[in-house]
Design a protein around this motif. Sequence first.
Motif, PDB file in Angstrom:
ATOM      1  N   PHE A  71       1.713 -19.793  76.253  1.00 42.92           N
ATOM      2  CA  PHE A  71       0.304 -19.508  76.005  1.00 42.92           C
ATOM      3  C   PHE A  71      -0.252 -20.627  75.147  1.00 42.92           C
ATOM      4  N   GLN A  72      -1.347 -21.222  75.580  1.00 45.32           N
ATOM      5  CA  GLN A  72      -1.974 -22.360  74.906  1.00 45.32           C
ATOM      6  C   GLN A  72      -0.969 -23.483  74.666  1.00 45.32           C
ATOM      7  N   ASN A  73      -0.223 -23.811  75.721  1.00 44.20           N
ATOM      8  CA  ASN A  73       0.742 -24.918  75.737  1.00 44.20           C
ATOM      9  C   ASN A  73       1.884 -24.765  74.746  1.00 44.20           C
ATOM     10  N   GLN A  74       2.222 -23.515  74.392  1.00 42.68           N
ATOM     11  CA  GLN A  74       3.334 -23.280  73.478  1.00 42.68           C
ATOM     12  C   GLN A  74       4.186 -22.136  74.005  1.00 42.68           C
ATOM     13  N   SER A  75       5.489 -22.272  73.860  1.00 43.61           N
ATOM     14  CA  SER A  75       6.386 -21.191  74.238  1.00 43.61           C
ATOM     15  C   SER A  75       6.165 -20.018  73.286  1.00 43.61           C
ATOM     16  N   ILE A  76       6.172 -18.800  73.844  1.00 42.46           N
ATOM     17  CA  ILE A  76       5.827 -17.637  73.036  1.00 42.46           C
ATOM     18  C   ILE A  76       6.642 -16.442  73.512  1.00 42.46           C
ATOM     19  N   GLU A  77       6.988 -15.575  72.571  1.00 39.85           N
ATOM     20  CA  GLU A  77       7.710 -14.345  72.900  1.00 39.85           C
ATOM     21  C   GLU A  77       6.723 -13.281  73.363  1.00 39.85           C
ATOM     22  N   GLU A  78       7.243 -12.241  74.016  1.00 42.88           N
ATOM     23  CA  GLU A  78       6.387 -11.213  74.612  1.00 42.88           C
ATOM     24  C   GLU A  78       5.562 -10.461  73.571  1.00 42.88           C
ATOM     25  N   ASN A  79       6.157 -10.094  72.450  1.00 47.60           N
ATOM     26  CA  ASN A  79       5.422  -9.359  71.404  1.00 47.60           C
ATOM     27  C   ASN A  79       4.309 -10.213  70.806  1.00 47.60           C
ATOM     28  N   GLU A  80       4.622 -11.470  70.550  1.00 46.93           N
ATOM     29  CA  GLU A  80       3.620 -12.387  69.994  1.00 46.93           C
ATOM     30  C   GLU A  80       2.512 -12.646  71.006  1.00 46.93           C
ATOM     31  N   LEU A  81       2.855 -12.710  72.285  1.00 47.26           N
ATOM     32  CA  LEU A  81       1.851 -12.901  73.324  1.00 47.26           C
ATOM     33  C   LEU A  81       0.868 -11.743  73.360  1.00 47.26           C
ATOM     34  N   LYS A  82       1.378 -10.532  73.246  1.00 55.41           N
ATOM     35  CA  LYS A  82       0.505  -9.356  73.227  1.00 55.41           C
ATOM     36  C   LYS A  82      -0.454  -9.410  72.039  1.00 55.41           C
ATOM     37  N   VAL A  88      -7.551 -12.690  71.248  1.00 51.50           N
ATOM     38  CA  VAL A  88      -8.521 -13.345  72.131  1.00 51.50           C
ATOM     39  C   VAL A  88      -9.575 -12.334  72.596  1.00 51.50           C
ATOM     40  N   VAL A  89      -9.148 -11.116  72.908  1.00 52.38           N
ATOM     41  CA  VAL A  89     -10.084 -10.075  73.336  1.00 52.38           C
ATOM     42  C   VAL A  89     -11.037  -9.723  72.203  1.00 52.38           C
ATOM     43  N   LEU A  90     -10.528  -9.642  70.986  1.00 47.22           N
ATOM     44  CA  LEU A  90     -11.385  -9.323  69.832  1.00 47.22           C
ATOM     45  C   LEU A  90     -12.361 -10.446  69.524  1.00 47.22           C
ATOM     46  N   ASP A  91     -11.973 -11.691  69.805  1.00 44.20           N
ATOM     47  CA  ASP A  91     -12.847 -12.840  69.537  1.00 44.20           C
ATOM     48  C   ASP A  91     -13.993 -12.954  70.529  1.00 44.20           C
ATOM     49  N   SER A  92     -13.875 -12.334  71.699  1.00 45.05           N
ATOM     50  CA  SER A  92     -14.957 -12.390  72.689  1.00 45.05           C
ATOM     51  C   SER A  92     -15.269 -10.980  73.198  1.00 45.05           C
ATOM     52  N   PHE A 112       5.325 -10.594  87.059  1.00 48.32           N
ATOM     53  CA  PHE A 112       3.865 -10.611  87.147  1.00 48.32           C
ATOM     54  C   PHE A 112       3.290  -9.256  86.734  1.00 48.32           C
ATOM     55  N   THR A 113       3.902  -8.170  87.195  1.00 48.28           N
ATOM     56  CA  THR A 113       3.449  -6.827  86.843  1.00 48.28           C
ATOM     57  C   THR A 113       3.607  -6.579  85.346  1.00 48.28           C
ATOM     58  N   ARG A 114       4.700  -7.052  84.786  1.00 50.55           N
ATOM     59  CA  ARG A 114       4.922  -6.902  83.342  1.00 50.55           C
ATOM     60  C   ARG A 114       3.835  -7.611  82.546  1.00 50.55           C
ATOM     61  N   GLU A 121      -2.742  -3.675  78.097  1.00 49.91           N
ATOM     62  CA  GLU A 121      -2.555  -3.089  76.771  1.00 49.91           C
ATOM     63  C   GLU A 121      -3.323  -3.869  75.710  1.00 49.91           C
ATOM     64  N   ALA A 122      -3.500  -5.176  75.940  1.00 49.94           N
ATOM     65  CA  ALA A 122      -4.239  -6.014  74.992  1.00 49.94           C
ATOM     66  C   ALA A 122      -5.748  -5.899  75.187  1.00 49.94           C
ATOM     67  N   GLY A 123      -6.195  -5.332  76.327  1.00 52.71           N
ATOM     68  CA  GLY A 123      -7.625  -5.165  76.559  1.00 52.71           C
ATOM     69  C   GLY A 123      -8.191  -6.030  77.677  1.00 52.71           C
ATOM     70  N   ILE A 124      -7.339  -6.689  78.430  1.00 48.63           N
ATOM     71  CA  ILE A 124      -7.783  -7.507  79.565  1.00 48.63           C
ATOM     72  C   ILE A 124      -7.563  -6.682  80.828  1.00 48.63           C
ATOM     73  N   SER A 125      -8.633  -6.442  81.566  1.00 50.36           N
ATOM     74  CA  SER A 125      -8.542  -5.518  82.699  1.00 50.36           C
ATOM     75  C   SER A 125      -8.097  -6.165  84.004  1.00 50.36           C
ATOM     76  N   GLU A 126      -8.256  -7.450  84.157  1.00 51.74           N
ATOM     77  CA  GLU A 126      -7.979  -8.104  85.432  1.00 51.74           C
ATOM     78  C   GLU A 126      -6.898  -9.172  85.265  1.00 51.74           C
ATOM     79  N   ALA A 127      -5.952  -9.209  86.203  1.00 50.22           N
ATOM     80  CA  ALA A 127      -4.908 -10.232  86.216  1.00 50.22           C
ATOM     81  C   ALA A 127      -4.903 -10.898  87.594  1.00 50.22           C
TER      82      ALA A 127
END
Length: 145
Positions: A71-82, A88-92, A112-114, A121-127
């Motif tokens: 995410f944003q050109n950095q390796s990230i764990e699943e919990n941190e990604l959430k 990001v959702v709160l900022d916009s 992909f489903t995960r 769960e983070a508030g983004i409705s479309e993937a």
Amino acid sequence: MKFPRNIRIFRGQLDAAPFAAVLFLLVIFLMLGSLVYTPGTHIQLPLADGLVGTEKRQVAVAVDANGRFYFQNQSIEENELKTRLRQVVLDSPSEPLALVVQADKAVTYEMFTRLAVLAQEAGISEAVCATLPRSLAAPGQHLVP
């Protein structure tokens, strides 16, 4: 006014040694250039034509063949990604967001489903899954219709 000419046309034989030296130097530079490490992760997107995109503001997440998230050109764990997606959702709050998953061809549908559930769960409705048009395929890739 006539200018004097001191130039003579070369009529002798060309020596091949300088040309061979330049050729060998060029070969050496090309070989060394291919050995240079290029940082980053290689993600090979699947090929598809005519897929519909999204009009919403996009948030991109990449997944490599080993199942690691970026995410944003950095390796990230699943919990941190959430957590970061929720931020990001709160900022916009005024505009809806869409998650664009840049998944390698080897990534399973389960991954992909995960990611889609994690985004929901983070508030983004479309993937949406990112693809590469067939016209931009590498020359060595086999195009299956």
